[in-house]
Design a protein around this motif. Structure first.
Motif, mmCIF file in Angstrom:
data_model
loop_
_atom_site.group_PDB
_atom_site.id
_atom_site.type_symbol
_atom_site.label_atom_id
_atom_site.label_comp_id
_atom_site.label_asym_id
_atom_site.label_seq_id
_atom_site.Cartn_x
_atom_site.Cartn_y
_atom_site.Cartn_z
ATOM 1 N N GLY A 231 1.111 -1.035 -0.275
ATOM 2 C CA GLY A 231 -0.535 0.048 0.234
ATOM 3 C C GLY A 231 1.030 1.324 0.127
ATOM 4 O O GLY A 231 1.984 1.222 -0.003
ATOM 5 N N TRP A 232 0.297 1.950 0.059
ATOM 6 C CA TRP A 232 0.832 3.425 0.029
ATOM 7 C C TRP A 232 0.365 4.809 0.549
ATOM 8 O O TRP A 232 -1.022 4.436 0.624
ATOM 9 C CB TRP A 232 1.257 4.048 -1.960
ATOM 10 C CG TRP A 232 -0.188 4.375 -2.036
ATOM 11 C CD1 TRP A 232 -0.563 5.230 -2.609
ATOM 12 C CD2 TRP A 232 -0.699 3.368 -3.091
ATOM 13 N NE1 TRP A 232 -1.733 4.912 -3.413
ATOM 14 C CE2 TRP A 232 -1.688 3.995 -3.505
ATOM 15 C CE3 TRP A 232 -0.186 2.005 -3.375
ATOM 16 C CZ2 TRP A 232 -2.333 3.409 -4.600
ATOM 17 C CZ3 TRP A 232 -0.972 1.636 -4.670
ATOM 18 C CH2 TRP A 232 -1.907 1.896 -5.544
ATOM 19 N N ASP A 233 0.818 5.903 1.088
ATOM 20 C CA ASP A 233 0.632 7.000 1.150
ATOM 21 C C ASP A 233 0.922 7.893 0.635
ATOM 22 O O ASP A 233 2.769 8.338 0.639
ATOM 23 C CB ASP A 233 1.652 7.686 2.753
ATOM 24 C CG ASP A 233 0.714 5.572 3.688
ATOM 25 O OD1 ASP A 233 -0.247 5.695 4.294
ATOM 26 O OD2 ASP A 233 1.949 5.141 4.410
ATOM 27 N N TRP A 234 0.041 9.088 -0.119
ATOM 28 C CA TRP A 234 0.595 10.123 -1.240
ATOM 29 C C TRP A 234 -0.205 11.461 -1.153
ATOM 30 O O TRP A 234 -0.847 10.997 -0.202
ATOM 31 C CB TRP A 234 0.041 10.086 -2.327
ATOM 32 C CG TRP A 234 0.759 10.262 -3.401
ATOM 33 C CD1 TRP A 234 1.362 10.991 -4.247
ATOM 34 C CD2 TRP A 234 -0.610 11.795 -3.974
ATOM 35 N NE1 TRP A 234 1.096 11.606 -4.411
ATOM 36 C CE2 TRP A 234 -0.650 12.256 -5.202
ATOM 37 C CE3 TRP A 234 -1.320 12.187 -2.959
ATOM 38 C CZ2 TRP A 234 -1.000 13.222 -5.248
ATOM 39 C CZ3 TRP A 234 -2.221 13.447 -4.008
ATOM 40 C CH2 TRP A 234 -1.246 13.733 -5.008
ATOM 41 N N PHE A 235 1.637 12.254 -0.844
ATOM 42 C CA PHE A 235 0.889 13.873 0.241
ATOM 43 C C PHE A 235 1.401 14.689 -1.480
ATOM 44 O O PHE A 235 2.036 14.106 -1.708
ATOM 45 C CB PHE A 235 1.948 14.062 0.669
ATOM 46 C CG PHE A 235 1.646 12.850 2.076
ATOM 47 C CD1 PHE A 235 0.887 13.611 3.168
ATOM 48 C CD2 PHE A 235 2.774 11.608 2.280
ATOM 49 C CE1 PHE A 235 1.257 13.018 4.271
ATOM 50 C CE2 PHE A 235 2.520 11.255 3.305
ATOM 51 C CZ PHE A 235 1.774 10.960 4.382
ATOM 52 N N SER A 236 0.441 15.807 -1.803
ATOM 53 C CA SER A 236 0.553 17.039 -2.752
ATOM 54 C C SER A 236 0.364 18.087 -1.794
ATOM 55 O O SER A 236 -0.664 17.819 -0.940
ATOM 56 C CB SER A 236 -0.140 15.953 -3.753
ATOM 57 O OG SER A 236 -1.490 16.786 -3.390
ATOM 58 N N LEU A 237 1.204 18.593 -1.947
ATOM 59 C CA LEU A 237 1.085 19.472 -0.451
ATOM 60 C C LEU A 237 1.136 21.442 -0.959
ATOM 61 O O LEU A 237 2.376 21.224 -1.773
ATOM 62 C CB LEU A 237 1.958 19.662 0.500
ATOM 63 C CG LEU A 237 1.643 17.931 1.172
ATOM 64 C CD1 LEU A 237 3.071 17.973 2.792
ATOM 65 C CD2 LEU A 237 0.899 18.043 2.170
ATOM 66 N N SER A 238 0.626 22.830 -0.607
ATOM 67 C CA SER A 238 1.156 23.727 -1.227
ATOM 68 C C SER A 238 1.118 24.506 -0.106
ATOM 69 O O SER A 238 0.647 24.094 0.280
ATOM 70 C CB SER A 238 -0.400 23.947 -2.119
ATOM 71 O OG SER A 238 -0.213 23.204 -3.446
ATOM 72 N N GLY A 247 4.963 13.905 -2.346
ATOM 73 C CA GLY A 247 5.634 12.841 -1.520
ATOM 74 C C GLY A 247 5.431 11.361 -1.599
ATOM 75 O O GLY A 247 4.097 11.700 -1.226
ATOM 76 N N PHE A 248 5.428 10.463 -1.895
ATOM 77 C CA PHE A 248 4.779 9.119 -1.228
ATOM 78 C C PHE A 248 5.675 7.782 -0.851
ATOM 79 O O PHE A 248 7.064 7.612 -0.896
ATOM 80 C CB PHE A 248 4.122 8.492 -2.608
ATOM 81 C CG PHE A 248 5.381 7.773 -3.525
ATOM 82 C CD1 PHE A 248 5.734 6.805 -4.085
ATOM 83 C CD2 PHE A 248 5.220 8.888 -4.751
ATOM 84 C CE1 PHE A 248 6.570 6.561 -4.389
ATOM 85 C CE2 PHE A 248 6.273 8.391 -5.705
ATOM 86 C CZ PHE A 248 6.775 7.399 -6.109
#
Length: 348
Positions: A231-238, A247-248
């Motif tokens: 599984g994964w944890d994916w971040f898109s941050l502004s 980042g993942f």
């Protein structure tokens, strides 16, 4: 959103029982399908369109928005292409299967729905120029990839918003060749993280005018993950200063992680971050649809002096669709303040 939704796109390729053991099916061989190759140059506008020789692909939009009274909202629109065999054919002979997800998140509710379609009969598809991606009446379309209108509707919500790019496309990994495992599985991956958004949400209580920012991910591959990734944890941050971070963290069966990311400066220049350069640590979990899901994280990027807490706006942002996962808007506080989106899969 990224290592975006590989599991979801393989739903129509692999027996469902393969997923009962986690995410092992994502690492299966893809004989006969094309594979990403390092150093391949992108060809635009053609690469905004479909790549039927590859097994899986998507056009993935997430957005952080604000209503007139300051209420935060989140939006998701995703079109997936999943191939039963490489190539295209007319009519019902097409081996291409399409499906889509749409969602709206408020601080109190999370509304989601999905669509399915067969390729070759005009029900769904993507045209690169003028750009149009659609499934039934859901549509993302405009004169080009920089200026588009995005629409979807479900039983209890709808949205109609405009997207206008305020910066360049960005390419992840090695010029768009994004490695997903120590064994070398990879995808082609680029984003448009600079969309300004305005439009209307239609919720059970009525219409809401919204403004905000959206992030579009484009990714395609044939065998993106290794068989030991669960599984994964994916971040898109502004961030408020204009910089951004994708980042993942891919979770391995032995308890270790494979990480990757991209630092995106306010002017669109990028710096790739390899395995180990991003640290993501769950700080708090919530009970979500019968499972424990991390809803508050500590994210560190030592090379950029980043140490932030990422927290869900709505902890119950569960996508209870044919394949379930968590996806919703987040706040960012710490060395850098901002907003973003988080996607998490494999929490059973």
């Amino acid at each position: 959103m990224s290592v975006r939704a590989f599991l979801l796109a393989l739903l129509l390729l692999l027996p469902l029982q393969a997923f009962a053991q986690g995410f092992a099916g994502i690492g299966t061989e893809a004989d006969g399908f094309a594979r990403p190759e390092r150093g391949t140059a992108f060809d635009f506008p053609a690469d905004h369109g479909a790549h039927p020789d590859f097994r899986i692909e998507w056009w993935y939009v997430t957005a952080n928005m604000i209503g007139p009274d300051g209420t935060p909202y989140g939006l998701q629109w995703t079109l997936f292409r999943s191939a039963l065999a490489p190539g295209e054919a007319p009519g019902w002979s097409s081996p291409q299967v399409w499906f889509a997800h749409a969602a709206v998140t408020t601080p109190d509710t999370h509304l989601a729905t999905e669509r399915f379609a067969r390729g070759g009969i005009g029900q769904a598809g993507v045209e690169p120029a003028p750009f149009r991606a659609w499934i039934d009446e859901w549509e993302m379309a405009g004169p080009d990839f920089d200026t588009m209108r995005l629409r979807a509707a479900g039983p209890d919500f709808a949205y109609d918003v405009s997207l206008n790019a305020q910066g360049p496309l960005v390419f992840h990994g090695d010029r768009g060749y994004s490695v997903k495992s120590a064994q070398g599985q990879a995808s082609y991956y680029y984003s448009q993280p600079f969309f300004a958004l305005d439009g209307t949400l239609t919720l059970p209580e009525g219409d809401v005018a919204v403004t905000g920012q959206a992030w579009l991910d484009r990714e395609w591959s044939s065998q993106p993950l290794s068989e030991d990734q669960t599984g994964w944890d994916w971040f898109s941050l502004s961030f408020d200063d204009g910089d951004k971070l994708m980042g993942f963290r891919l979770r391995q069966r032995d308890g270790s992680f494979f990480t990757s990311g991209t630092w995106i400066a306010a002017d669109g220049t990028t710096t790739a971050m390899g395995d180990g350069e991003i640290e993501a640590e769950p700080l708090e979990t919530a009970r979500v649809e019968g499972r424990d899901v991390p809803v508050r994280w500590r994210l560190r990027v030592p090379a950029r002096d980043v140490e932030v807490e990422v927290a869900a706006i709505n902890e119950q942002a569960w996508m209870g669709l044919a394949i379930s996962y968590w996806e919703g808007p987040v706040t960012v506080r710490g060395s850098h303040d901002g907003i973003g989106y988080l996607e998490m899969t494999g929490y059973e």
